[in-house]
Design an enzyme around this catalytic site. Structure first.
Site, PDB file in Angstrom:
ATOM      1  NE  ARG A  60      54.877 -18.475  76.345  1.00  0.00           N
ATOM      2  CZ  ARG A  60      54.250 -19.602  76.007  1.00  0.00           C
ATOM      3  NH1 ARG A  60      53.783 -19.765  74.787  1.00  0.00           N
ATOM      4  NH2 ARG A  60      54.087 -20.570  76.883  1.00  0.00           N
ATOM      5  CG  ASN A  69      58.549  10.074  85.376  1.00  0.00           C
ATOM      6  OD1 ASN A  69      57.467   9.819  84.835  1.00  0.00           O
ATOM      7  ND2 ASN A  69      59.483   9.160  85.554  1.00  0.00           N
ATOM      8  CG  HIS A 103      54.951  12.948  86.718  1.00  0.00           C
ATOM      9  ND1 HIS A 103      55.044  13.997  85.835  1.00  0.00           N
ATOM     10  CD2 HIS A 103      54.021  12.112  86.188  1.00  0.00           C
ATOM     11  CE1 HIS A 103      54.227  13.792  84.816  1.00  0.00           C
ATOM     12  NE2 HIS A 103      53.586  12.663  85.005  1.00  0.00           N
ATOM     13  CG  HIS A 137      48.372  12.039  86.506  1.00  0.00           C
ATOM     14  ND1 HIS A 137      49.322  11.703  87.455  1.00  0.00           N
ATOM     15  CD2 HIS A 137      49.038  12.163  85.339  1.00  0.00           C
ATOM     16  CE1 HIS A 137      50.501  11.628  86.875  1.00  0.00           C
ATOM     17  NE2 HIS A 137      50.370  11.892  85.593  1.00  0.00           N
TER      18      HIS A 137
HETATM   19  N1  GLY Z   1      54.339   8.341  80.895  1.00  0.00           N
HETATM   20  C1  GLY Z   1      55.725   8.292  81.041  1.00  0.00           C
HETATM   21  C2  GLY Z   1      56.410   7.336  80.096  1.00  0.00           C
HETATM   22  O1  GLY Z   1      55.781   6.830  79.196  1.00  0.00           O
HETATM   23  O2  GLY Z   1      57.554   7.065  80.255  1.00  0.00           O
END
Ligand code: GLY
Length: 346
Positions: free
Chosen positions: A112, A222, A225, A241
């Site tokens: 956990r 982002n 993105h 990417h």
């Molecule tokens: N790679 C985007 C974030 O860590 O929020």
């Protein structure tokens, strides 16, 4: 040269990010007090190793998205069990974003939650993936759908690892660095690469501090993105990417201009950073992006998991970057057509 230290302040989950040559050698400073063992998870293809003074088990994980899945997590956890890794011990991830995502997730669920230290060996990992506590693996239905927020104990961005980084990986990192030019609004071009990496880490740290679980500002990371994800999916990863992000940044500028949010000079700045400074979004890559077809790309953008309210983009504007939901699809389409038609000749 001095190391850079950036602190990510998240209360009892705070941690430092160190950027510099040889910082991975300082790993023992960040191992939790009381840890008796370490598991080092790494991609064997990476010519960079990290050693700690603790008895250690090195677990290789294969590169490639195909291995970023729950079977890998199960295999790792079974190895942890056989090695006797306890909750007071430590997991050390040495590699790119895939390794830190997988190792971070395994650490988050082991007993956990067990401490993890990230040693990113790619530029992309140093400025983005290893910082901020996002961990995840894929399921056949989608990328990164199973994961947890699990902040590391430390991030050691050792610039020595960049000496052997393949060119394409370097380009991917530059694609992510390019987005930071527009997030913070300061002139990153004015500083050398090591300071630039540190500044990107700092920008990310401040954003994560303000919105650890991405209910707002973190989504600015982002930038570029929305189209990038569509290009990656539609083009079957012809563009890596960071390469896709670079194209996505230029398109986001085009879209922002067609919505009257920015002027020609601001679009030109995007081109200067992305193309002139970093050599990204080349004519060839733009042609490859365009060959997917506007309709196909629109279709993938509609499926974007962040698109909860029509097409959502991070867009530049008078107040800097903002998350803009519900962008009119016809405008997105016309901007995409003109972006591809114009190519480099804006
Ligand atoms: N790679 C985007 C974030 O860590 O929020």
């Amino acid at each position: 040269m001095n190391d850079h230290r950036i602190d990510v302040s998240l209360g009892d989950r705070s941690y430092p990010v160190l950027v510099g040559h040889g910082v991975a050698k300082r790993i023992d400073e960040f191992v939790p007090t009381g840890a008796k063992r370490a598991v080092v998870i790494t991609d064997p293809a990476i010519p960079f190793t990290v050693t700690t003074s603790l008895p250690s088990l090195v677990l290789p994980i294969a590169g490639g998205e195909d291995h970023k899945n729950l079977s890998t997590i199960e295999a790792l956890c079974r190895e942890f069990a056989r090695f006797g890794l306890t909750r007071s011990d430590v997991v050390i991830a040495v590699g790119g974003g895939l390794v830190t995502d997988v190792a971070g997730f395994a650490a988050s669920v082991w007993h956990r939650g067990t401490a993890v230290i990230h040693v990113p060996t790619t530029l992309l990992g140093m400025v983005d993936a290893a910082i901020g506590g996002k961990t995840a693996v894929n399921v056949p239905e989608g990328k990164n759908l199973v994961g947890a927020f699990w902040q590391p104990r430390a991030v050691l961005a050792d610039l020595v690892a960049l000496d052997t980084l393949p060119q394409r990986e370097l380009r991917c990192g530059l694609g992510e660095i390019a987005k930071y030019h527009f997030i913070a609004g300061d002139d990153l071009l004015a500083v050398p690469l090591d300071a630039r990496i540190a500044r990107c880490a700092e920008i990310k740290a401040r954003i994560v501090e303000g919105d650890e679980r991405e209910s707002g500002q973190r989504a600015l990371l982002n930038y570029g993105h929305t189209l990038a994800h569509a290009l990656e999916s539609a083009g079957h990863h012809d563009l890596a990417h960071g390469e896709a992000v670079a194209v996505g940044l230029l398109y986001a500028a085009e879209l922002a201009r067609s919505l009257g949010r920015i002027d020609d000079a601001r679009v030109a700045l995007h081109h200067r950073v992305v193309r002139d400074e970093y050599g990204l979004a080349t004519d060839e890559q733009l042609a490859s992006a365009s060959s997917n077809g506007v309709e196909t790309l629109l279709d993938y953008m509609r499926r974007d998991k962040k698109a909860t309210d029509g097409l959502t983009f991070v867009l530049d504007g008078q107040r800097g970057l903002e998350v803009v939901p519900g962008v009119d699809e016809a405008t997105v389409k016309v901007a995409l057509e003109s972006f591809f038609a114009r190519g480099v000749g804006r």
